[in-house]
Design a protein around this motif. Structure first.
Motif, PDB file in Angstrom:
ATOM      1  N   ILE A 161       7.205   4.685   3.329  1.00 40.18           N
ATOM      2  CA  ILE A 161       8.209   4.389   4.344  1.00 40.18           C
ATOM      3  C   ILE A 161       9.475   3.843   3.695  1.00 40.18           C
TER       4      ILE A 161
ATOM      5  N   LYS B  22       1.336   3.603   2.124  1.00 39.13           N
ATOM      6  CA  LYS B  22       2.090   3.890   3.344  1.00 39.13           C
ATOM      7  C   LYS B  22       3.402   3.110   3.345  1.00 39.13           C
ATOM      8  N   ARG B  23       3.308   1.834   2.967  1.00 44.80           N
ATOM      9  CA  ARG B  23       4.521   1.010   3.012  1.00 44.80           C
ATOM     10  C   ARG B  23       5.538   1.490   1.973  1.00 44.80           C
TER      11      ARG B  23
ATOM     12  N   ASP C 258       0.850  -1.197   0.000  1.00 37.58           N
ATOM     13  CA  ASP C 258       0.000   0.000   0.000  1.00 37.58           C
ATOM     14  C   ASP C 258       0.886   1.247   0.000  1.00 37.58           C
TER      15      ASP C 258
END
Lengths: 239, 92
Positions: A143, A139-140, A137
């Motif tokens: 990061i 977010k991953r 996703d």
């Protein structure tokens, strides 16, 4: 180094509870090596898995032969570094492949040909060429890119992806690096590349597709991020 | 020299150059427009770096490849592997 036929590849596979993935990884590796005509062996280093990984490894040894499958059992919670040290003692190849047994590095191993560019190390990267990820996703991804950016700024490692653990080393290069590297876990992987750069080894990169874990749990949480930053700062201060 | 040491040396060098020019007596200063720009220069550079970071990470995030075919191919390989191994006698 003699051309083509004299090279042998030793694949080090540290495992913990990889009963589902192990036969699939071994099958894929065996098939790829057989197709490319390269001599190989697969060294399974199991950390006392309670889920029957060792039985599966035994069966695989019967199917593929003891010259192709070597089984090592350690019964201490090991870090990657320890597993590789144990594995290397039994490795008879002149090239060592290090990868995870969790099927997340789906690659056709054409990168083995990349070593014909005479690199000391060939590293898989998710960030260049047609390398990439599946099932991540936003977010991953954020990061991952953010962490990699910080790593590039602080360490200037000369490689685009430091936290992937899919690599090919010349045996003597790996031995030399293992003497010099002191970190644990995946920071160890990062340290290897940084030190390799400092020692003047050549590093080639090959795009890989990182397909998210087929079976089993993936380990990425808040704790992982904190320990990543700690590891990064340690490398920043010590290399 | 570790990366940390390199950074500290670099910062010390730039920092002392900036301080020397900023605190210089009137006779040794740069021409007026440059002197005015000098004082907030560190902050400017920091902000510029911040913008560069955001832009770079944003761009890389947007161009992060998704490997649909690799995933599909992997599923095929898994089926083939299971079948072949079962034939060869592996008890899963």
């Amino acid at each position: 180094m003699a051309a083509g036929g004299a090279d042998k590849f030793s694949v080090l596979l540290p495992t913990y509870n990889e009963r589902e993935n192990l036969p699939l990884v071994v099958w894929l590796l065996a098939r790829t090596f057989q197709e490319s005509g390269n001599n190989f062996e697969i060294i399974i280093i199991d950390d006392g898995s309670p889920d029957g990984t060792q039985e599966i490894a035994e069966q695989l040894e019967k199917i593929y032969g003891s010259d192709k499958i070597v089984r090592e059992i350690i019964s201490v919670l090991f870090s990657s570094g320890t597993a590789y040290i144990h594995g290397m003692k039994h490795a008879t190849g002149n090239f060592i492949v290090i990868m995870d047994a969790d099927l997340s590095h789906h690659v056709s191993l054409y990168f083995i040909k990349q070593k014909e560019g005479n690199f000391d190390i060939v590293s898989g990267t998710r960030y260049k060429g047609n390398g990439g990820v599946y099932g991540w996703d936003l977010k991953r991804k954020l990061i991952s890119r953010g962490a990699n950016f910080i790593t590039q700024v602080l360490l200037r490692p000369g490689a685009s992806d430091l936290t992937g653990s899919f690599r090919l080393y010349r045996k003597e290069v790996l031995q030399k690096l293992m003497e010099k590297c002191v970190s644990k876990g995946y920071v160890f992987q990062m340290e290897m590349i940084v030190r390799a750069r400092q020692l003047g080894y050549t590093i080639g990169e090959v795009p890989i597709s990182f397909v998210d874990r087929v079976y089993g749990e993936s380990k990425l949480g808040g704790n992982e991020i904190v320990s990543f930053l700690k590891g990064l700062l340690t490398l920043f201060a010590t290399t | 020299m570790t990366k940390l040491t390199q950074w500290l040396c670099g910062l010390a060098l730039l920092g002392s150059a900036w301080a020397a020019l900023t605190l210089a007596p009137p006779g040794l200063r740069l021409p007026a427009p440059y002197q005015q720009a000098l004082l907030p220069l560190p902050v400017y550079l920091l902000v510029a770096f911040g913008c560069y970071s955001l832009a770079t990470v944003g761009y890389r995030l947007a161009t992060f490849n998704d490997c649909e075919e690799a995933a599909a191919e992997l599923q095929e390989h898994i089926s083939a592997a299971r079948e072949d191994l079962r034939r060869r006698g592996l008890r899963f």
